[in-house]
Design a protein around this motif. Structure first.
Motif: not given
Length: 212
Positions: A116-137
């Motif tokens: 439901v968020c089309r803006e994310f799909a067309v964006s060039v710069q994308k960044h992710a922050v995770y917690s409670g997981l390891d990097r591989h997961e």
């Protein structure tokens, strides 16, 4: 000689008259003191009665407030107990999940939000922050959803896994904690009845939103 006797008699009469007047003054003074004491005693008794009456009224008012408050406090205690049972049940359920199942749940939550968020799909710069997981997961989740982004682990610790995707204009959050909170809210009646039974849960569920 008679003149001396007359003088003595006159002196005695004067002294006697003075004594009578003094006695009269003393008696009047005693009567005044007695009258004032009686008046003070009367006023003191009235003051004590008024204070006692106010004290009793305050005690009665306090008792009424306490008795009126008891049902609310009882319901609140029941609600808090139910909520504690629900949180404990969810925590126990989560402990039994495999990591694969947890990743599946997180992937599904993230997928729903991306849909439901089309803006994310067309964006060039994308960044992710995770917690409670390891990097591989975390990278496994991104790979399943074909997400290409920079990845960073959150500095804060979290018992439940979560992933935040950000662009210049949007932020998308998928969290196991938010998912369980939403599930508890939506399925509260069914969960409570399963935990404690319908008769015990009925009043608690009805008053959940109305407690002060």
């Amino acid at each position: 000689m008679e003149e001396l006797q007359s003088t003595e008699i006159l002196d005695r009469e004067i002294l006697e008259d003075a004594r009578k007047k003094a006695l009269c003054i003393l008696k009047n003074a005693d009567d005044t003191i007695l009258s004032q004491n009686a008046e003070w005693e009367k006023k003191t008794l009235i003051s004590i009665e008024e204070l006692q009456k106010r004290h009793n009224e305050q005690l009665e008012y306090a008792a009424i407030k306490i008795m009126a408050r008891l049902p609310i406090d009882k319901r609140r205690a029941k609600v808090e107990k139910i909520d504690s049972l629900l949180r404990t049940a969810v925590a126990s359920w989560y402990k039994l999940l495999s990591r694969e199942t947890i990743l599946d749940l997180l992937t599904e939550e993230l997928s729903k939000r991306l849909a439901v968020c089309r803006e994310f799909a067309v964006s060039v710069q994308k960044h992710a922050v995770y917690s409670g997981l390891d990097r591989h997961e975390a990278e496994m989740v991104f790979k399943r959803l074909n997400i290409d982004c920079s990845v960073e682990e959150s500095s804060g610790s979290s018992h439940y896994p979560s992933i935040i995707l950000e662009t210049e204009s949007v932020r998308i959050t998928a969290s196991i904690k938010k998912m369980t909170d939403h599930y508890i809210h939506v399925k509260r009646t069914e969960l409570v009845e399963t935990l404690v039974g319908r008769s015990f849960a009925g009043e608690t569920i009805e008053t959940k939103g109305g407690l002060p």
